[in-house]
Design a protein around this motif. Structure first.
Motif, short mmCIF file in Angstrom:
data_model
loop_
_atom_site.label_atom_id
_atom_site.label_comp_id
_atom_site.label_asym_id
_atom_site.label_seq_id
_atom_site.Cartn_x
_atom_site.Cartn_y
_atom_site.Cartn_z
N TYR A 173 0.83 -1.20 0.00
CA TYR A 173 0.00 0.00 0.00
C TYR A 173 0.86 1.25 0.00
CZ TYR A 173 -3.18 3.58 1.69
OH TYR A 173 -3.88 4.73 1.84
N GLN A 174 1.91 1.27 0.84
CA GLN A 174 2.78 2.44 0.90
C GLN A 174 3.52 2.66 -0.42
OE1 GLN A 174 5.15 1.69 4.37
NE2 GLN A 174 3.71 2.75 5.71
N ASN A 175 3.97 1.59 -1.05
CA ASN A 175 4.64 1.72 -2.36
C ASN A 175 3.68 2.25 -3.41
OD1 ASN A 175 7.06 0.80 -1.36
ND2 ASN A 175 6.72 -1.32 -1.97
N ARG A 176 2.45 1.77 -3.39
CA ARG A 176 1.46 2.22 -4.36
C ARG A 176 1.13 3.70 -4.15
NH1 ARG A 176 -2.12 -1.82 -3.68
NH2 ARG A 176 -3.44 -0.63 -2.28
N MET A 177 1.00 4.12 -2.89
CA MET A 177 0.71 5.52 -2.61
C MET A 177 1.88 6.43 -2.97
SD MET A 177 -2.35 5.71 -1.63
CE MET A 177 -2.45 7.35 -0.98
N SER A 178 3.10 5.99 -2.70
CA SER A 178 4.25 6.83 -3.04
C SER A 178 4.43 6.94 -4.55
CB SER A 178 5.52 6.29 -2.38
OG SER A 178 5.86 5.04 -2.92
N ARG A 179 4.17 5.87 -5.28
CA ARG A 179 4.23 5.95 -6.75
C ARG A 179 3.19 6.91 -7.29
NH1 ARG A 179 2.83 0.93 -8.49
NH2 ARG A 179 3.55 -0.18 -6.67
N ARG A 222 2.95 12.83 -9.77
CA ARG A 222 2.49 14.21 -9.97
C ARG A 222 3.47 15.27 -9.50
NH1 ARG A 222 -3.06 13.16 -7.11
NH2 ARG A 222 -1.59 11.91 -5.96
N VAL A 223 4.51 14.85 -8.81
CA VAL A 223 5.47 15.82 -8.27
C VAL A 223 6.41 16.29 -9.36
CG1 VAL A 223 7.39 16.12 -6.68
CG2 VAL A 223 5.36 14.90 -5.95
N LYS A 224 6.54 17.60 -9.48
CA LYS A 224 7.49 18.18 -10.44
C LYS A 224 8.70 18.66 -9.64
CE LYS A 224 3.89 19.73 -13.51
NZ LYS A 224 3.17 20.89 -14.06
N PRO A 225 9.85 18.01 -9.82
CA PRO A 225 11.01 18.45 -9.03
C PRO A 225 11.48 19.83 -9.46
CG PRO A 225 11.65 16.76 -10.61
CD PRO A 225 10.16 16.90 -10.69
N ARG A 226 11.79 20.66 -8.47
CA ARG A 226 12.29 22.01 -8.74
C ARG A 226 13.70 22.10 -8.21
NH1 ARG A 226 8.40 26.27 -6.52
NH2 ARG A 226 8.73 25.12 -4.62
#
Length: 138
Positions: A57-63, A68-72
């Protein structure tokens, strides 16, 4: 007893049988000990099953989040604007600005923290999270 016709049993007594529950179930001591050991043997399997499901579950949530995260990335010398948070003194009115600056990135720390410097060269001692700044385009 008046409602259900039997004595009430506390949920703790169902999990850890008391003498009263054992006598009502009419189990002898050998059968009770045997069932207790079987239940204890199943606990480790259930615990491992829960740990595996939790990791999946944690792996699925982190993926899903990281998709959606855009690294800045910020570099020293880059101009940025700092967000004005509602609890700061600068956020007084409804139509006051949401960003202040520009500031210059003096140093980039690990974990997304920045040390900022004002335009006159005065360096801030406290780091600020990179989520609270955005690039300033001239």
């Amino acid at each position: 007893m008046l409602v259900y016709g039997t004595d009430t049993v506390i949920p703790a007594e169902v999990e850890i049988p008391s003498l009263r529950v054992i006598q009502e179930a009419e189990l002898d001591d050998a059968e009770w000990v045997k069932s207790l050991y079987e239940q204890l043997a199943l606990i480790d399997g259930k615990r491992m099953n829960v740990v595996c499901h939790l990791q999946l579950y944690q792996n699925r949530m982190s993926r899903a989040f990281n998709k959606r995260v855009k690294p800045r990335k910020f570099t020293p010398g880059q101009l940025v604007l700092k967000k004005i948070f509602p609890y700061q003194d600068e956020a007084k009115a409804k139509f006051s600005p949401n960003w202040q600056g520009p500031y210059m990135v003096h140093w980039v720390l690990t974990g997304g923290a920045l040390i900022l410097a004002e335009m006159d060269g005065e360096v801030w001692t406290k780091p600020i999270n990179a989520d609270a700044v955005k690039r300033y385009y001239i």
